[in-house]
Design an enzyme around this catalytic site. Structure first.
Site, PDB file in Angstrom:
ATOM      1  N   SER A  85      63.233  12.763  33.627  1.00 14.33           N
ATOM      2  CA  SER A  85      62.242  11.730  33.941  1.00 14.33           C
ATOM      3  C   SER A  85      61.671  11.877  35.344  1.00 14.33           C
ATOM      4  O   SER A  85      60.946  11.006  35.815  1.00 14.33           O
ATOM      5  CB  SER A  85      62.835  10.329  33.762  1.00 14.33           C
ATOM      6  OG  SER A  85      63.865  10.113  34.680  1.00 14.33           O
ATOM      7  N   THR A 204      63.019   7.329  37.300  1.00 10.69           N
ATOM      8  CA  THR A 204      62.208   7.445  38.512  1.00 10.69           C
ATOM      9  C   THR A 204      63.108   7.412  39.739  1.00 10.69           C
ATOM     10  O   THR A 204      64.009   6.585  39.817  1.00 10.69           O
ATOM     11  CB  THR A 204      61.237   6.246  38.595  1.00 10.69           C
ATOM     12  OG1 THR A 204      60.396   6.259  37.468  1.00 10.69           O
ATOM     13  CG2 THR A 204      60.409   6.308  39.864  1.00 10.69           C
ATOM     14  N   THR A 222      58.047  10.498  39.794  1.00 12.13           N
ATOM     15  CA  THR A 222      58.482  10.392  38.403  1.00 12.13           C
ATOM     16  C   THR A 222      57.606  11.230  37.480  1.00 12.13           C
ATOM     17  O   THR A 222      56.486  11.601  37.836  1.00 12.13           O
ATOM     18  CB  THR A 222      58.403   8.920  37.947  1.00 12.13           C
ATOM     19  OG1 THR A 222      58.949   8.782  36.639  1.00 12.13           O
ATOM     20  CG2 THR A 222      56.960   8.432  37.913  1.00 12.13           C
ATOM     21  N   ARG A 232      48.476   7.566  30.915  1.00  7.31           N
ATOM     22  CA  ARG A 232      49.136   6.342  31.365  1.00  7.31           C
ATOM     23  C   ARG A 232      49.712   6.523  32.764  1.00  7.31           C
ATOM     24  O   ARG A 232      50.305   7.538  33.085  1.00  7.31           O
ATOM     25  CB  ARG A 232      50.249   5.965  30.391  1.00  7.31           C
ATOM     26  CG  ARG A 232      51.077   4.730  30.797  1.00  7.31           C
ATOM     27  CD  ARG A 232      52.347   5.084  31.531  1.00  7.31           C
ATOM     28  NE  ARG A 232      53.183   3.915  31.817  1.00  7.31           N
ATOM     29  CZ  ARG A 232      54.291   3.952  32.539  1.00  7.31           C
ATOM     30  NH1 ARG A 232      54.693   5.098  33.076  1.00  7.31           N
ATOM     31  NH2 ARG A 232      54.996   2.842  32.750  1.00  7.31           N
ATOM     32  N   GLY A 234      52.134   4.399  35.594  1.00  8.06           N
ATOM     33  CA  GLY A 234      53.008   3.265  35.843  1.00  8.06           C
ATOM     34  C   GLY A 234      52.903   2.776  37.275  1.00  8.06           C
ATOM     35  O   GLY A 234      51.852   2.871  37.911  1.00  8.06           O
ATOM     36  N   ASP A 235      53.999   2.299  37.805  1.00 10.90           N
ATOM     37  CA  ASP A 235      53.993   1.754  39.164  1.00 10.90           C
ATOM     38  C   ASP A 235      54.306   2.791  40.231  1.00 10.90           C
ATOM     39  O   ASP A 235      53.976   2.608  41.395  1.00 10.90           O
ATOM     40  CB  ASP A 235      55.014   0.620  39.272  1.00 10.90           C
ATOM     41  CG  ASP A 235      56.445   1.133  39.074  1.00 10.90           C
ATOM     42  OD1 ASP A 235      56.694   1.807  38.054  1.00 10.90           O
ATOM     43  OD2 ASP A 235      57.307   0.867  39.925  1.00 10.90           O
ATOM     44  N   THR A 255      62.012   0.703  39.972  1.00  8.16           N
ATOM     45  CA  THR A 255      62.272   1.600  38.866  1.00  8.16           C
ATOM     46  C   THR A 255      62.225   0.794  37.579  1.00  8.16           C
ATOM     47  O   THR A 255      62.407  -0.413  37.588  1.00  8.16           O
ATOM     48  CB  THR A 255      63.636   2.293  39.024  1.00  8.16           C
ATOM     49  OG1 THR A 255      63.817   3.253  37.987  1.00  8.16           O
ATOM     50  CG2 THR A 255      64.785   1.298  38.972  1.00  8.16           C
ATOM     51  N   GLY A 256      61.943   1.448  36.470  1.00  8.36           N
ATOM     52  CA  GLY A 256      61.882   0.743  35.198  1.00  8.36           C
ATOM     53  C   GLY A 256      60.485   0.735  34.613  1.00  8.36           C
ATOM     54  O   GLY A 256      59.684   1.634  34.884  1.00  8.36           O
ATOM     55  N   GLY A 258      57.000   0.239  34.542  1.00  4.59           N
ATOM     56  CA  GLY A 258      56.080   0.081  35.653  1.00  4.59           C
ATOM     57  C   GLY A 258      54.987  -0.948  35.469  1.00  4.59           C
ATOM     58  O   GLY A 258      54.502  -1.533  36.448  1.00  4.59           O
TER      59      GLY A 258
END
Length: 344
Positions: A85, A204, A222, A232, A234-235, A255-256, A258
């Site tokens: 990841s 991440t 990440t 896509r 994420g954060d 993390t997680g 996003g």
């Protein structure tokens, strides 16, 4: 004649000068509560952060800059093909493309990011080049790749045989859904030995460091959510969401899933809460609670965790679900792994 009125006026003037003088001193003298023995220090998300911290420590322990430390530290998971990841070996999107996101921020508020970058093993270093060599903060997709190649980065195939095999297995059912604590469950059936507590646990990586001068920098990198829609984001590469640093206050990373971090500008929120006097853990908890309060049903089925450090070198974390861990490295101990607290 020095009458009562003149005396009051003179006293008020003296008090004002004294107040101004104290204010000026407060802006010059380092925070007294900061303990030198807390520096240098580096913290990062997940247990694979132990190895990443070790490389960051090589920079910090010799008096190096926090910015150099976080870049060098996250190189480790970016280059680890067993970490599916982050970087090389990352699980692809649903179309088979390994796209990478990363951002970096220094003690001066300078920042750089790359989004949906393909074919470059170390996106964090490209993000730093964006910060230092361009007037921009973010470059994306083909433009980010073009810039990286112009800066001398090598074009590589990042889809490893293991990740390609996993993707083809996924294609048989092609069910797209975020999996809570995927970093813990990815190998549960195939390889139980790769559960939490070893170098294969992953997601991440967000890293925060304070150098010997007390300056803070951070990095986040990440390959994003496995089998995501192509394009896509994420954060992780979003300043204020996946990472934020304010050298007067502290830094935070996440993390997680996003999308929920972006909706709440999570890392910026954590830093602002620390500015208001929250401890790092309390600030992380409040950011998590914002997510839960806004989408309580969604929160039951996803993972988001925040990690933070303040100007004193105090650190803490909090997550929605159990299973989040973070690594700490300082002069006292270089391989500390802490289980983050959680709401559920």
């Amino acid at each position: 004649m020095f009458n009562r009125r003149k005396f009051i006026k003179a006293s008020a003037l003296s008090a004002g000068l004294l107040a101004i003088d104290k204010s000026s001193i407060a802006n010059v003298i380092p925070h007294k509560e900061t303990k030198a023995e807390n520096f240098p220090i580096v913290i990062s998300t997940w247990d694979f952060g132990i190895a990443a911290n070790a490389d960051a420590w090589k920079v910090l322990s010799t008096g190096g800059r926090a910015l150099d430390a976080v870049e060098q530290g996250v190189w480790v998971p970016e280059a680890d093909e067993n970490n599916q990841s982050v970087g090389y070996g990352g699980l692809p999107d649903r179309d088979g493309h390994v796209t990478l996101d990363a951002c970096i921020m220094d003690e001066l508020g300078n920042c750089g990011a790359v989004l949906a970058l393909e074919h470059i093993k170390h996106p964090i270093s490209v993000a730093r080049k964006v910060m230092e060599k361009t007037p921009h903060v973010m470059l994306a997709g083909d433009g980010a790749l073009q810039f990286a190649l112009e800066q001398g980065f090598k074009k590589e195939n990042l889809l490893t045989p293991a990740s390609e095999k996993a993707w083809k297995e996924w294609l048989k059912t092609a069910k797209y859904a975020p999996v809570m604590n995927i970093e813990n469950k990815l190998y549960q059936k195939a390889a139980p030995q790769k559960l939490p507590g070893n170098q294969y646990n992953h997601d991440t990586i967000g890293m925060l460091a304070i150098d010997t001068k007390g300056n803070i920098s951070g990095a986040c990198t990440t390959s994003g959510m496995a089998y995501k829609l192509h394009g896509r984001i994420g954060d992780s590469p979003i300043i204020g969401a996946g990472l934020y640093v304010d050298n007067e206050v502290g830094g935070a990373t996440s993390t997680g899933v996003g999308e929920e971090v972006v909706r709440n500008v999570g890392s910026f929120l954590v830093v602002e809460l620390m500015r208001q006097g929250y401890t790092p853990e309390a600030a992380c908890k409040e950011a998590v609670m914002r997510i839960i309060k806004k989408k309580p049903e969604t929160a039951k089925n996803i993972q988001v965790g925040f990690l933070a450090i303040n100007k004193k070198g105090e650190y803490g974390a909090y997550a929605i679900q159990k299973g989040f861990s973070y690594a700490v490295c300082n002069a006292e101990k270089q391989d500390l792994l802490i289980k983050g607290k959680s709401y559920y």
